[in-house]
Design a protein around this motif. Structure first.
Motif, PDB file in Angstrom:
ATOM      1  N   ALA A   1       0.895  -1.172   0.089  1.00  0.00           N
ATOM      2  CA  ALA A   1       0.010  -0.031   0.009  1.00  0.00           C
ATOM      3  C   ALA A   1       0.786   1.375  -0.012  1.00  0.00           C
ATOM      4  O   ALA A   1       1.976   1.172   0.581  1.00  0.00           O
ATOM      5  CB  ALA A   1      -1.074   0.031   1.213  1.00  0.00           C
ATOM      6  N   ARG A   2       0.293   2.404  -0.707  1.00  0.00           N
ATOM      7  CA  ARG A   2       0.970   3.391  -0.422  1.00  0.00           C
ATOM      8  C   ARG A   2       0.735   4.256   0.954  1.00  0.00           C
ATOM      9  O   ARG A   2      -0.301   3.831   1.413  1.00  0.00           O
ATOM     10  CB  ARG A   2       0.350   4.525  -1.605  1.00  0.00           C
ATOM     11  CG  ARG A   2       0.700   4.349  -3.014  1.00  0.00           C
ATOM     12  CD  ARG A   2       0.001   4.879  -3.923  1.00  0.00           C
ATOM     13  NE  ARG A   2      -1.254   4.562  -3.719  1.00  0.00           N
ATOM     14  CZ  ARG A   2      -2.424   5.415  -4.139  1.00  0.00           C
ATOM     15  NH1 ARG A   2      -2.185   6.458  -4.751  1.00  0.00           N
ATOM     16  NH2 ARG A   2      -3.885   5.110  -4.262  1.00  0.00           N
ATOM     17  N   THR A   3       1.561   5.114   1.511  1.00  0.00           N
ATOM     18  CA  THR A   3       1.240   5.746   2.550  1.00  0.00           C
ATOM     19  C   THR A   3       1.445   7.205   2.375  1.00  0.00           C
ATOM     20  O   THR A   3       2.522   7.673   1.757  1.00  0.00           O
ATOM     21  CB  THR A   3       2.192   5.241   3.792  1.00  0.00           C
ATOM     22  OG1 THR A   3       3.561   5.477   3.449  1.00  0.00           O
ATOM     23  CG2 THR A   3       1.880   3.916   4.038  1.00  0.00           C
ATOM     24  N   TRP A   4       0.518   8.121   3.027  1.00  0.00           N
ATOM     25  CA  TRP A   4       0.616   9.532   3.071  1.00  0.00           C
ATOM     26  C   TRP A   4       0.663   9.789   4.373  1.00  0.00           C
ATOM     27  O   TRP A   4      -0.256   9.639   5.152  1.00  0.00           O
ATOM     28  CB  TRP A   4      -0.529  10.202   2.243  1.00  0.00           C
ATOM     29  CG  TRP A   4      -0.344  10.004   0.730  1.00  0.00           C
ATOM     30  CD1 TRP A   4       0.375   9.239  -0.027  1.00  0.00           C
ATOM     31  CD2 TRP A   4      -1.551  10.290  -0.219  1.00  0.00           C
ATOM     32  NE1 TRP A   4       0.048   9.157  -1.174  1.00  0.00           N
ATOM     33  CE2 TRP A   4      -1.145   9.838  -1.477  1.00  0.00           C
ATOM     34  CE3 TRP A   4      -2.726  10.947   0.359  1.00  0.00           C
ATOM     35  CZ2 TRP A   4      -2.083  10.009  -2.494  1.00  0.00           C
ATOM     36  CZ3 TRP A   4      -3.725  10.919  -0.817  1.00  0.00           C
ATOM     37  CH2 TRP A   4      -3.333  10.570  -2.350  1.00  0.00           C
ATOM     38  N   SER A   5       1.576  10.640   4.912  1.00  0.00           N
ATOM     39  CA  SER A   5       1.853  10.877   6.527  1.00  0.00           C
ATOM     40  C   SER A   5       2.060  12.402   6.791  1.00  0.00           C
ATOM     41  O   SER A   5       2.710  13.142   5.889  1.00  0.00           O
ATOM     42  CB  SER A   5       2.790   9.949   7.346  1.00  0.00           C
ATOM     43  OG  SER A   5       2.607   8.795   6.973  1.00  0.00           O
ATOM     44  N   THR A   6       1.541  12.850   7.573  1.00  0.00           N
ATOM     45  CA  THR A   6       1.968  14.269   8.017  1.00  0.00           C
ATOM     46  C   THR A   6       1.518  14.329   9.616  1.00  0.00           C
ATOM     47  O   THR A   6       1.143  13.624  10.231  1.00  0.00           O
ATOM     48  CB  THR A   6       1.056  15.151   7.536  1.00  0.00           C
ATOM     49  OG1 THR A   6       1.743  16.675   7.427  1.00  0.00           O
ATOM     50  CG2 THR A   6      -0.323  15.266   7.798  1.00  0.00           C
ATOM     51  N   SER A   7       2.199  15.384  10.380  1.00  0.00           N
ATOM     52  CA  SER A   7       1.876  15.617  11.711  1.00  0.00           C
ATOM     53  C   SER A   7       1.506  17.226  11.854  1.00  0.00           C
ATOM     54  O   SER A   7       2.025  17.948  11.081  1.00  0.00           O
ATOM     55  CB  SER A   7       3.262  15.274  12.532  1.00  0.00           C
ATOM     56  OG  SER A   7       3.013  15.654  13.817  1.00  0.00           O
TER      57      SER A   7
ATOM     58  N   ASP B   1      -0.546  13.825  15.854  1.00  0.00           N
ATOM     59  CA  ASP B   1      -0.681  15.084  16.999  1.00  0.00           C
ATOM     60  C   ASP B   1      -2.250  15.746  16.390  1.00  0.00           C
ATOM     61  O   ASP B   1      -2.022  17.143  16.283  1.00  0.00           O
ATOM     62  CB  ASP B   1       0.622  15.842  16.843  1.00  0.00           C
ATOM     63  CG  ASP B   1       1.558  15.422  17.754  1.00  0.00           C
ATOM     64  OD1 ASP B   1       1.276  14.652  18.627  1.00  0.00           O
ATOM     65  OD2 ASP B   1       2.913  15.358  17.435  1.00  0.00           O
ATOM     66  N   ALA B   2      -3.071  15.024  16.112  1.00  0.00           N
ATOM     67  CA  ALA B   2      -4.392  15.871  15.711  1.00  0.00           C
ATOM     68  C   ALA B   2      -4.991  16.771  16.635  1.00  0.00           C
ATOM     69  O   ALA B   2      -5.777  17.675  16.159  1.00  0.00           O
ATOM     70  CB  ALA B   2      -5.223  14.646  15.143  1.00  0.00           C
ATOM     71  N   GLN B   3      -4.518  16.660  17.860  1.00  0.00           N
ATOM     72  CA  GLN B   3      -4.834  17.550  18.704  1.00  0.00           C
ATOM     73  C   GLN B   3      -4.759  19.257  18.279  1.00  0.00           C
ATOM     74  O   GLN B   3      -5.018  20.083  18.780  1.00  0.00           O
ATOM     75  CB  GLN B   3      -4.482  17.266  20.102  1.00  0.00           C
ATOM     76  CG  GLN B   3      -2.952  17.534  20.637  1.00  0.00           C
ATOM     77  CD  GLN B   3      -2.212  16.321  19.998  1.00  0.00           C
ATOM     78  OE1 GLN B   3      -2.685  15.468  19.745  1.00  0.00           O
ATOM     79  NE2 GLN B   3      -0.981  16.646  20.158  1.00  0.00           N
TER      80      GLN B   3
END
Length: 907
Positions: A38-44, A127-129
């Protein structure tokens, strides 16, 4: 993430305290997904992210968007993804009005679908908060799309309910998401982590580490790093002695022992959060070489993370260092950071100003206003409100106060904040220039109306009209129209509003002001039962191709003339107009426009008798949860009545159950009228004739208060006639039916007259008179575009003839009634079949391969040449849903593809 690999979506929420291992777990998830293909797209999100609209989304999608070939990107820019691409990746386009937040979210959703394609994808957000409201809303909006996408969405956040943004709470509460809460490590878990650092862990040491760290994985690692030199010599007492207060304090104390360069660089990064070395060096006032040396040393001692950009090893450390900076120094650093970033990133620069108190600095006010304007232009009013409140606290110069308050009030209106009324009132009070007072008064009047405070809105605009006496005619007309729109909702003001509008006869509709007044005159004409020709003549003056707001679906002034055009029977014209409105709204990404056009189309199709299409458009309306209370009320009321007419009474009752018995104060009159109409119709269909009468009477009282007694707008009598007849109160029913027919004849709308004659026939005592009335109704409706009314009138005539013994003649009418009502999708077709059976004729029900309403609508659009993506955009569904419906159509019709679809096959 197995579901994503198998072609369907899933959502996971990972919650835990700071340092619990959320980030490490996310890395493991991304690694596993990549290993599985699978591809992954990540961020914070960073700690200053909240005021950067769509910041997290932009980082998440930036690489996929920019890697698109030019041809594919151009194709996306022509579709529903246009709004997101133009505003978030190509600098935006000039627009008279900023996009609504829902429009941008809708466009982003479509863009994501196109970027995803067929291959599995895992989206990871840490860190979606601290994420901005708009990005969180976008992640929440994916819930409706995930079922048809091979996408797994993993969102990690601190498990803190205090001060949690509503959008984050909604993500956590999503019933379709799997929620995982990380617990502290046990003693065995601590031992396992310590073994990664030390070759030997003495007895009791793990318990001591557990005691001072609470089993927090980050703190365990940090403590082990701090005591690495001790290795095998560490014992429990040394652990407790090394950590007198907390592990974080221990780490910060190590920073205090470092040289000055390291300390000032750490303070700069604590203020900037994740940042480039050059930015941190500039804020710390270090040259590049000294800053690089200091950064490397901070990495070696475990304070900075080993990443290309500068950031703390953990946000716990960043927060601790930030808190140790003195408040005045901290404020100075944040203001300096704002100056440093202003030329490259207005949103980040403004976020730093929010962290510092005001100093009456004109530059700060200008930057905050610019950032707020950028946020509104992106359809992100929440951060704009925070930025403008901070600008007011700076404070601004006195001459800027009114403009700033007006900007704040508009942003608050876009967030549906009742405080907008106070803010806009203050703005108007600070405004002395007549040219500026009119638009601000109009906005405040709209805010009063939206809040249901109609008396105050009318009084305000009345005062403005007094101020405008003898002034510019266009301004007077515009304010008069706005005043009338509110006054017509206030029973005590209705006579005055009608009088004032009557004093402006023969407006040609050449200017926007004239057209706005005519729109209100149309409402009066329809509500006061003026002849069809008079209403039509007024409508012709306001519908055109002018590029002014009342010609765009986003405006209520667009809705009502077109809605009433359908009520007087111009169904095909309304279909063409709403098709154009939907296409226009799709091209601009306007969810509000799509909702408005769907509303007009739904009511028109219901009136014409195409119940399947009406249902589709009502469902399109209510599928947008950001449509607001008015839209949800209008949509669900119409949907309930449509479902009931199809015989789906349990579904209709469920839809109506969302409304309280007593509608809340301020409910728009049109919305309330449709609710009472639906309640009366559904109750009567369920056999609750007394409940139906009560609802019809509530509608009567509402309309009477507005001075509206017109079948052209909405008639209450037909809703009372049938239940009165059912409970044996025929004389009352006959009086109402006679009154209703007289009103319809005065209104001169043929299909309403035909319906009224058939209705009177059902309660007429003399059988011969009843047949004559029904026969005249059928003649009037013969060939009518109002198919349901034609079918019902024909059924009424056939039933009357059968009961009088005229079997042969009744059969012919009943056959036509069955066909017509089946074609409409009306449950009344079953009764028509029973009546026909009573004459000795039995018919076979429709072919079991009959298409569903959704399949019909998809097939109709496919037959016009629209591709699957455009069909999905039109119906607010995913492309996979369109593909599923088309596959069913091909199978049921035994055809090979869309080119073989014909209109005859669909009905």
């Amino acid at each position: 993430m197995t579901a994503a690999l198998e072609g369907s979506g899933s959502a996971v929420r990972l919650l835990g305290p700071p340092g619990a291992g959320k980030t490490a777990l996310l890395r493991a998830v991304a690694g596993s997904a990549a290993a599985a293909g699978a591809r992954t797209w990540s961020t914070s999100a960073g700690q200053l992210e909240t005021q950067v609209p769509f910041g997290v989304v932009r980082r998440l999608l930036d690489r996929p968007v920019r890697s698109l070939p030019a041809r594919e990107r151009a194709a996306l820019a022509d579709g529903p993804g246009h709004l997101a691409l133009s505003h978030l990746w190509t600098g935006g386009a000039a627009a008279t009005e900023p996009p609504a937040q829902g429009d941008m979210l809708h466009s982003l959703g479509w863009l994501l679908e196109e970027l995803v394609g067929e291959d599995a994808l895992v989206i990871v957000v840490d860190d979606a908060q601290w994420a901005d409201e708009e990005s969180l809303l976008f992640l929440g909006s994916l819930r409706e799309r995930l079922a048809d996408l091979p996408v797994g969405v993993v969102v990690a956040a601190r498990d803190e309910s205090v001060d949690r943004m509503p959008s984050l709470s909604a993500l956590v509460a999503d019933r379709d998401a799997v929620v995982l809460r990380l617990a502290p490590l046990t003693g065995d878990g601590v031992s396992t982590l310590l073994a990664e650092h030390w070759s030997q862990v003495p007895d009791g040491t793990a318990e001591a580490v557990l005691e001072v760290t609470g089993g927090n994985p980050f703190l365990v690692h940090a403590l082990a790093d701090a005591l690495t030199n001790a290795t095998a010599h560490v014992d429990p007492d040394e652990v407790r002695a090394a950590v007198p207060d907390s592990v974080v304090d221990l780490m910060v104390s190590r920073l205090a022992a470092l040289p000055t360069d390291e300390q000032v660089l750490a303070r700069a990064v604590a203020v900037l959060d994740t940042t480039a070395l050059a930015e941190a060096a500039a804020l710390a006032e270090l040259d590049a070489d000294r800053a690089a040396v200091a950064a490397d040393r901070l990495r070696r001692v475990g304070i900075f993370a080993h990443t290309p950009e500068l950031c703390f090893r953990h946000t716990l450390l960043r927060s601790a260092v930030h808190a140790l900076i003195g408040p005045d120094t901290r404020a100075t650093l944040h203001r300096s950071a704002a100056h440093l970033l202003a030329s490259s990133d207005t949103a980040r620069a403004a976020a730093h100003l929010i962290e510092a108190p005001g100093t009456a600095d004109p530059w700060s006010v200008a930057l905050l206003r610019a950032a707020a304007g950028d946020a509104v232009a992106l359809g992100a009013p929440q951060p704009a409100v925070a930025l403008l409140l901070r600008a007011l606290a700076e404070p601004p110069a006195a001459e800027q106060q009114a403009d700033l308050l007006s900007e704040l009030g508009l942003a608050q209106m876009r967030t549906f904040d009742p405080a907008s009324i106070t803010t806009l009132g203050d703005a108007l009070a600070h405004t002395t220039e007549p040219a500026a007072r009119v638009p601000r008064a109009l906005i405040l009047g709209a805010a009063y109306a939206f809040a249901g405070r109609h008396d105050e809105g009318a009084a305000l605009l009345d005062g403005v009209l007094t101020e405008l006496a003898g002034a510019d005619r266009e301004a007077i007309l515009t304010v008069t129209a706005a005043w009338a729109a509110i006054a017509l909702l206030i029973p005590a003001r209705v006579p005055e509003a009608r009088r004032r509008l009557a004093e402006l006869p023969d407006l040609a509709g050449r200017t926007p002001g004239e057209r706005l007044v005519i729109v209100q005159q149309i409402n009066v004409a329809a509500g006061s039962n003026q002849p069809r020709s008079a209403i039509h003549a007024l409508i012709d003056r306001v519908i055109g191709d002018w590029g002014t707001p009342e010609q765009f679906p986003e405006s209520g002034d667009w809705v009502w003339p077109r809605l009433l055009l359908g009520r007087i029977g111009e169904y095909d014209t309304v279909r063409r107009i709403t098709d154009a409105g939907l296409a226009q709204s799709e091209s601009t990404g306007s969810v509000v426009g799509m909702i408005a056009a769907s509303f007009v189309r739904a009511l028109t199709e219901y009136d014409a008798g195409d119940l399947a299409t009406a249902e589709l458009h009502y469902r399109a309306m209510v599928s947008h949860h950001d449509g607001g209370l008015l839209i949800q009320t209008l949509g669900h009321a119409g949907l309930a009545e449509t479902l009931a007419r199809q015989g789906r009474l349990d579904d209709a009752r469920t839809v109506l159950s969302r409304f309280p018995d007593v509608l809340p104060p301020g409910t728009a009159s049109t919305a309330a009228a449709l609710v009472w109409e639906a309640r009366a119709f559904v109750a009567n269909s369920l056999g609750d004739h007394h409940g139906a009468l009560a609802a019809a009477e509530s509608l009567h009282l509402l309309l009477d208060g507005l001075g509206a007694d017109s079948p052209t707008w909405i008639g209450w009598r037909p809703l009372a006639i049938e239940p009165l007849r059912a409970i044996g109160r025929l004389p009352e029913a006959r009086i109402l039916a006679t009154e209703h027919l007289a009103l319809c004849e005065a209104g001169e709308v043929p299909h309403l007259i035909g319906e009224a004659r058939a209705l009177l026939a059902t309660v007429t005592a003399d059988p011969a008179d009843a047949v004559d009335l029904a026969r005249s109704a059928v003649t009037l409706l013969e060939g009518s575009a109002s198919r349901f009314r034609s079918g019902w009138a024909t059924l009424t005539l056939g039933s009357l003839l059968r009961r009088q013994g005229h079997k042969l003649e009744s059969r012919e009418h009943l056959r036509v009634a069955v066909d017509t009502l089946l074609d409409c999708g009306a449950a009344l077709a079953s009764f028509a079949e029973q009546e026909l059976a009573a004459t000795g004729v039995r018919i076979t029900r429709a072919d079991p391969r009959r298409l569903t309403p959704s399949e019909i609508r998809v097939a109709e659009l496919a037959a016009t040449g629209l591709n699957n993506r455009d069909i999905a955009a039109r119906l607010h569904v995913t492309r996979k849903t369109v593909e599923t419906h088309l596959s069913a159509v091909y199978r049921k019709l035994d055809i090979s593809g869309r080119d073989a679809i014909s209109a005859e096959d669909l009905h």
